[in-house]
Design a protein around this motif. Structure first.
Motif, PDB file in Angstrom:
ATOM      1  N   MET A 107       0.856  -1.197   0.000  1.00  0.00           N
ATOM      2  CA  MET A 107       0.000   0.000   0.000  1.00  0.00           C
ATOM      3  C   MET A 107       0.890   1.245   0.000  1.00  0.00           C
ATOM      4  O   MET A 107       1.171   1.831   1.036  1.00  0.00           O
ATOM      5  CB  MET A 107      -0.921  -0.013   1.225  1.00  0.00           C
ATOM      6  CG  MET A 107      -2.115  -0.945   1.108  1.00  0.00           C
ATOM      7  SD  MET A 107      -3.264  -0.506  -0.212  1.00  0.00           S
ATOM      8  CE  MET A 107      -3.755   1.131   0.281  1.00  0.00           C
ATOM      9  N   ALA A 118       0.026   3.875  -1.854  1.00  0.00           N
ATOM     10  CA  ALA A 118      -0.837   5.028  -2.164  1.00  0.00           C
ATOM     11  C   ALA A 118      -1.031   5.905  -0.937  1.00  0.00           C
ATOM     12  O   ALA A 118      -1.082   5.412   0.194  1.00  0.00           O
ATOM     13  CB  ALA A 118      -2.193   4.537  -2.662  1.00  0.00           C
ATOM     14  N   ASP A 149      -7.862  10.248   4.093  1.00  0.00           N
ATOM     15  CA  ASP A 149      -8.482   9.729   5.318  1.00  0.00           C
ATOM     16  C   ASP A 149      -9.933  10.158   5.429  1.00  0.00           C
ATOM     17  O   ASP A 149     -10.717   9.540   6.136  1.00  0.00           O
ATOM     18  CB  ASP A 149      -7.708  10.203   6.547  1.00  0.00           C
ATOM     19  CG  ASP A 149      -6.319   9.584   6.589  1.00  0.00           C
ATOM     20  OD1 ASP A 149      -6.192   8.415   6.190  1.00  0.00           O
ATOM     21  OD2 ASP A 149      -5.365  10.272   6.997  1.00  0.00           O
ATOM     22  N   THR A 192     -12.860   7.710   5.358  1.00  0.00           N
ATOM     23  CA  THR A 192     -12.807   6.645   4.345  1.00  0.00           C
ATOM     24  C   THR A 192     -12.441   5.342   5.061  1.00  0.00           C
ATOM     25  O   THR A 192     -12.083   5.368   6.241  1.00  0.00           O
ATOM     26  CB  THR A 192     -11.711   6.947   3.312  1.00  0.00           C
ATOM     27  OG1 THR A 192     -10.477   7.083   4.021  1.00  0.00           O
ATOM     28  CG2 THR A 192     -12.006   8.218   2.539  1.00  0.00           C
ATOM     29  N   VAL A 193     -12.509   4.268   4.328  1.00  0.00           N
ATOM     30  CA  VAL A 193     -12.051   2.984   4.905  1.00  0.00           C
ATOM     31  C   VAL A 193     -10.532   3.019   4.985  1.00  0.00           C
ATOM     32  O   VAL A 193      -9.873   3.449   4.037  1.00  0.00           O
ATOM     33  CB  VAL A 193     -12.488   1.808   3.994  1.00  0.00           C
ATOM     34  CG1 VAL A 193     -11.896   0.494   4.487  1.00  0.00           C
ATOM     35  CG2 VAL A 193     -13.991   1.748   3.914  1.00  0.00           C
ATOM     36  N   ILE A 229      -7.749   1.130   4.254  1.00  0.00           N
ATOM     37  CA  ILE A 229      -7.641  -0.087   3.423  1.00  0.00           C
ATOM     38  C   ILE A 229      -6.633  -1.063   4.008  1.00  0.00           C
ATOM     39  O   ILE A 229      -6.892  -2.269   4.110  1.00  0.00           O
ATOM     40  CB  ILE A 229      -7.257   0.296   1.973  1.00  0.00           C
ATOM     41  CG1 ILE A 229      -8.293   1.270   1.402  1.00  0.00           C
ATOM     42  CG2 ILE A 229      -7.129  -0.952   1.095  1.00  0.00           C
ATOM     43  CD1 ILE A 229      -7.879   1.920   0.092  1.00  0.00           C
ATOM     44  N   LEU A 230      -5.478  -0.523   4.418  1.00  0.00           N
ATOM     45  CA  LEU A 230      -4.445  -1.408   4.970  1.00  0.00           C
ATOM     46  C   LEU A 230      -4.953  -2.097   6.237  1.00  0.00           C
ATOM     47  O   LEU A 230      -4.760  -3.308   6.414  1.00  0.00           O
ATOM     48  CB  LEU A 230      -3.169  -0.595   5.253  1.00  0.00           C
ATOM     49  CG  LEU A 230      -1.957  -1.386   5.733  1.00  0.00           C
ATOM     50  CD1 LEU A 230      -1.567  -2.496   4.756  1.00  0.00           C
ATOM     51  CD2 LEU A 230      -0.760  -0.453   5.958  1.00  0.00           C
ATOM     52  N   PHE A 235       3.044   1.941   4.049  1.00  0.00           N
ATOM     53  CA  PHE A 235       3.949   3.086   4.144  1.00  0.00           C
ATOM     54  C   PHE A 235       3.509   3.948   5.313  1.00  0.00           C
ATOM     55  O   PHE A 235       2.358   3.857   5.757  1.00  0.00           O
ATOM     56  CB  PHE A 235       3.922   3.904   2.843  1.00  0.00           C
ATOM     57  CG  PHE A 235       4.921   3.404   1.828  1.00  0.00           C
ATOM     58  CD1 PHE A 235       4.733   2.202   1.188  1.00  0.00           C
ATOM     59  CD2 PHE A 235       6.060   4.150   1.541  1.00  0.00           C
ATOM     60  CE1 PHE A 235       5.658   1.723   0.268  1.00  0.00           C
ATOM     61  CE2 PHE A 235       6.993   3.682   0.626  1.00  0.00           C
ATOM     62  CZ  PHE A 235       6.798   2.475  -0.008  1.00  0.00           C
ATOM     63  N   ALA A 272       3.872   8.027   6.040  1.00  0.00           N
ATOM     64  CA  ALA A 272       4.393   9.354   5.700  1.00  0.00           C
ATOM     65  C   ALA A 272       4.320  10.188   6.965  1.00  0.00           C
ATOM     66  O   ALA A 272       3.222  10.450   7.467  1.00  0.00           O
ATOM     67  CB  ALA A 272       3.537   9.966   4.594  1.00  0.00           C
ATOM     68  N   LYS A 308       1.587   2.300  13.539  1.00  0.00           N
ATOM     69  CA  LYS A 308       0.844   1.900  12.319  1.00  0.00           C
ATOM     70  C   LYS A 308       1.038   0.411  12.038  1.00  0.00           C
ATOM     71  O   LYS A 308       0.110  -0.287  11.628  1.00  0.00           O
ATOM     72  CB  LYS A 308       1.320   2.741  11.125  1.00  0.00           C
ATOM     73  CG  LYS A 308       0.690   4.136  11.129  1.00  0.00           C
ATOM     74  CD  LYS A 308       1.164   5.049  10.028  1.00  0.00           C
ATOM     75  CE  LYS A 308       0.611   6.452  10.278  1.00  0.00           C
ATOM     76  NZ  LYS A 308       1.147   7.479   9.421  1.00  0.00           N
ATOM     77  N   LYS A 323      -2.476  -1.510  12.171  1.00  0.00           N
ATOM     78  CA  LYS A 323      -2.995  -1.981  10.878  1.00  0.00           C
ATOM     79  C   LYS A 323      -2.651  -3.448  10.619  1.00  0.00           C
ATOM     80  O   LYS A 323      -2.956  -3.984   9.568  1.00  0.00           O
ATOM     81  CB  LYS A 323      -2.446  -1.100   9.751  1.00  0.00           C
ATOM     82  CG  LYS A 323      -2.858   0.381   9.907  1.00  0.00           C
ATOM     83  CD  LYS A 323      -2.330   1.256   8.781  1.00  0.00           C
ATOM     84  CE  LYS A 323      -2.553   2.723   9.094  1.00  0.00           C
ATOM     85  NZ  LYS A 323      -3.295   3.445   8.059  1.00  0.00           N
TER      86      LYS A 323
HETATM   87  N1  CTP Z   1      -3.834   3.817   4.252  1.00  0.00           N
HETATM   88  C1  CTP Z   1      -4.901   3.078   3.807  1.00  0.00           C
HETATM   89  N2  CTP Z   1      -6.153   3.605   3.830  1.00  0.00           N
HETATM   90  C2  CTP Z   1      -6.376   4.833   4.301  1.00  0.00           C
HETATM   91  C3  CTP Z   1      -5.280   5.604   4.771  1.00  0.00           C
HETATM   92  C4  CTP Z   1      -4.030   5.057   4.727  1.00  0.00           C
HETATM   93  O1  CTP Z   1      -4.714   1.945   3.370  1.00  0.00           O
HETATM   94  N3  CTP Z   1      -7.607   5.313   4.304  1.00  0.00           N
HETATM   95  C5  CTP Z   1      -2.512   3.189   4.216  1.00  0.00           C
HETATM   96  C6  CTP Z   1      -1.510   3.928   3.327  1.00  0.00           C
HETATM   97  O2  CTP Z   1      -1.549   3.451   2.007  1.00  0.00           O
HETATM   98  C7  CTP Z   1      -0.191   3.591   4.014  1.00  0.00           C
HETATM   99  C8  CTP Z   1      -0.567   3.453   5.480  1.00  0.00           C
HETATM  100  O3  CTP Z   1      -1.977   3.241   5.511  1.00  0.00           O
HETATM  101  O4  CTP Z   1       0.310   2.352   3.584  1.00  0.00           O
HETATM  102  C9  CTP Z   1      -0.247   4.678   6.317  1.00  0.00           C
HETATM  103  O5  CTP Z   1      -0.766   5.838   5.683  1.00  0.00           O
HETATM  104  P1  CTP Z   1      -0.455   7.269   6.282  1.00  0.00           P
HETATM  105  O6  CTP Z   1      -1.094   8.303   5.423  1.00  0.00           O
HETATM  106  O7  CTP Z   1       0.993   7.408   6.610  1.00  0.00           O
HETATM  107  O8  CTP Z   1      -1.172   7.229   7.701  1.00  0.00           O
HETATM  108  P2  CTP Z   1      -2.665   7.231   8.113  1.00  0.00           P
HETATM  109  O9  CTP Z   1      -3.085   5.829   8.443  1.00  0.00           O
HETATM  110  O10 CTP Z   1      -3.507   7.938   7.113  1.00  0.00           O
HETATM  111  O11 CTP Z   1      -2.597   8.040   9.493  1.00  0.00           O
HETATM  112  P3  CTP Z   1      -2.153   9.566   9.721  1.00  0.00           P
HETATM  113  O12 CTP Z   1      -2.716  10.344   8.549  1.00  0.00           O
HETATM  114  O13 CTP Z   1      -2.821   9.907  10.995  1.00  0.00           O
HETATM  115  O14 CTP Z   1      -0.667   9.587   9.805  1.00  0.00           O
END
Ligand code: CTP
Length: 429
Positions: free
Chosen positions: A291, A293, A297, A322-323, A325-326, A345, A347, A359, A363
């Motif tokens: 994942m 992408a 959120d 949103t869901v 996904i991970l 990932f 970020a 995370k 997750k």
């Molecule tokens: N991810 C996902 N679905 C989402 C949000 C994030 O699958 N709705 C996945 C991303 O693809 C990534 C991981 O979760 O592999 C972490 O994403 P990141 O943006 O770093 O963190 P968030 O889970 O969104 O949390 P935050 O924004 O609070 O750091």
């Protein structure tokens, strides 16, 4: 069988050298035969050199009608070789054939395919081709009638069955203004085939099914506006391409307009919901899900049917989650519904270690690739990246700043180690 591309030799995992070019230390013979497409071999030569290869051109007499020796003298690693008889080496074909990592014949005419098929060694290139045990890659280019001729197709089938890698021609404009199948594959595709055969990660993911998501999602507000983020998809695309070169069958779910390697099964999406649906469908028999992408959120609770006019005043946007996904994949894996290695990932702009580890746990991922997107040259919209990989097993590995392609290659090796893929077997037949 033409593709997937495989080496006839045992695949080896060679880490790229310090310069980090994927064909560093590899000696590649570039055979050029007398098709109109010979001019494209010059770009192939340049791209192989850019990838770090030592390129030795071998030109047939007919090729010399199409392209000049001087061009290759200027661009290749060694002056071109053109004859069995004028080289200072009395037996140049065996020296060439024995001391190379691959031979790529580009373009390959019907004549050279026939010679290779029957073992005829009438000139330096055909003699070299049967004096080698290195992988041989042929890139046919000819008029459609010739390409479709039973003799040519028979030769192609025979060569494929012997392990010769065939980069099939494409549909397109041919010499003389004709249009049809027979145009030489794009030079990028040709170099991809060389990388797949002898690159640093050739074969490490043979037979694996890998699903990669890439890019930033776009959540519509009205017909002309959306909520987005800074992700370009570059790192995710690099991972998909690297996994393909490593022998995996790859599905790339992406929001990015960037190119992906031909051979990667690509699904273009926009929103987090579309991305979720595509990933859920592809995940059933995946061995690995990456994942990469940047998924939104939150998404607008409603999408205005018509453009929101500014005259109505500043709109208030109501967002709904949103869901994740991970996390959803992690849950499905815990329930035994999927079995893929889950790679996420993170970020981050602060507390990288703490956030990445939480995370990983929250997750239920197997690996989290964390990057400090606030650091110079790292993360969104950069050619380079620097990451720390956290494993559920306690692993922590820092990959200092390097190209996103290199990061992708290193990740493929890490993933392969976790899957323990035997080097020359396939997981799915
Ligand atoms: N991810 C996902 N679905 C989402 C949000 C994030 O699958 N709705 C996945 C991303 O693809 C990534 C991981 O979760 O592999 C972490 O994403 P990141 O943006 O770093 O963190 P968030 O889970 O969104 O949390 P935050 O924004 O609070 O750091």
């Amino acid at each position: 069988m033409m593709l997937p591309l495989r080496s006839r030799r045992e695949p080896r995992v060679n880490q790229a050298s310090s310069a980090g070019l994927p064909l560093d230390g590899k000696r590649v013979i570039l055979g050029v035969t007398g098709g109109i497409a010979a001019y494209k071999s010059i770009e192939v030569c340049r791209r192989l050199i850019d990838a770090g290869a030592h390129v030795v051109p071998v030109l047939t007499d007919a090729a010399l009608h199409m392209v000049g020796e001087t061009t290759f003298r200027a661009l290749a690693s060694e002056p071109p070789k053109t004859s069995l008889w004028t080289d200072p080496d009395p037996i140049p074909h065996t020296s060439l054939g024995q001391h190379c990592d691959a031979i790529v014949v580009c373009p390959a005419t019907a004549r050279i395919l026939s010679d290779l098929c029957t073992g005829r060694s009438g000139d330096l290139l055909s003699a070299t081709l049967i004096a080698t045990e290195a992988p041989v890659i042929v890139c046919p280019a000819m008029h459609t009638e010739m390409w479709e001729h039973a003799a040519v197709q028979h030769n192609i089938a025979t060569l494929s069955a012997r392990g010769v890698i065939v980069v099939p021609p494409e549909e397109g404009r041919l010499a003389g203004g004709d249009v049809g199948n027979g145009r030489l594959a794009d030079p990028v595709v040709v170099v991809d085939a060389v990388l797949a055969a002898i690159g640093p990660i050739a074969g490490v993911l043979n037979g694996c099914r890998v699903v990669v998501s890439a890019g930033g999602t776009r959540e519509p507000i009205d017909p002309v506006r959306y909520l987005a983020n800074r992700s370009t998809g570059r790192q995710g695309h690099a991972i998909a391409d690297a996994a393909h070169r490593a022998g995996a069958s790859v599905t790339l779910v992406t929001t990015s307009p960037l190119r992906s390697a031909p051979g990667v099964d690509r699904i273009d999406v926009d929103t987090a919901a579309q991305l979720y649906q595509a990933i859920a469908e592809a995940s059933a028999d995946a061995d690995v899900i990456v994942m990469a992408a940047a998924v939104a959120d939150f998404t607008p609770a409603t999408v205005a049917e018509d453009k929101i006019k500014k005259g109505a005043g500043a709109p208030e946007l109501k967002l709904v989650p949103t869901v994740d996904i991970l996390a959803a994949l992690g849950e499905r894996k815990a329930q035994g519904a999927i079995h893929a290695l889950l790679v996420g990932f993170a970020a981050e702009t602060e507390d990288l270690d703490v956030n990445a580890r939480s995370k990983l746990a929250d997750k239920r991922a197997d690996l989290i690739i964390a990057n400090d997107v606030a650091a110079a040259g790292v993360g969104f919209a950069h050619e380079t990246n620097a990451v720390t990989v956290f494993g559920r097993d306690g692993m922590e590995l820092a990959l200092s700043i390097r190209s996103k392609d290199e990061i992708a290659r290193e990740l493929c090796v890490l993933i392969a180690q976790r899957l323990s893929v035997p080097a020359d077997t396939t997981r799915h037949q």
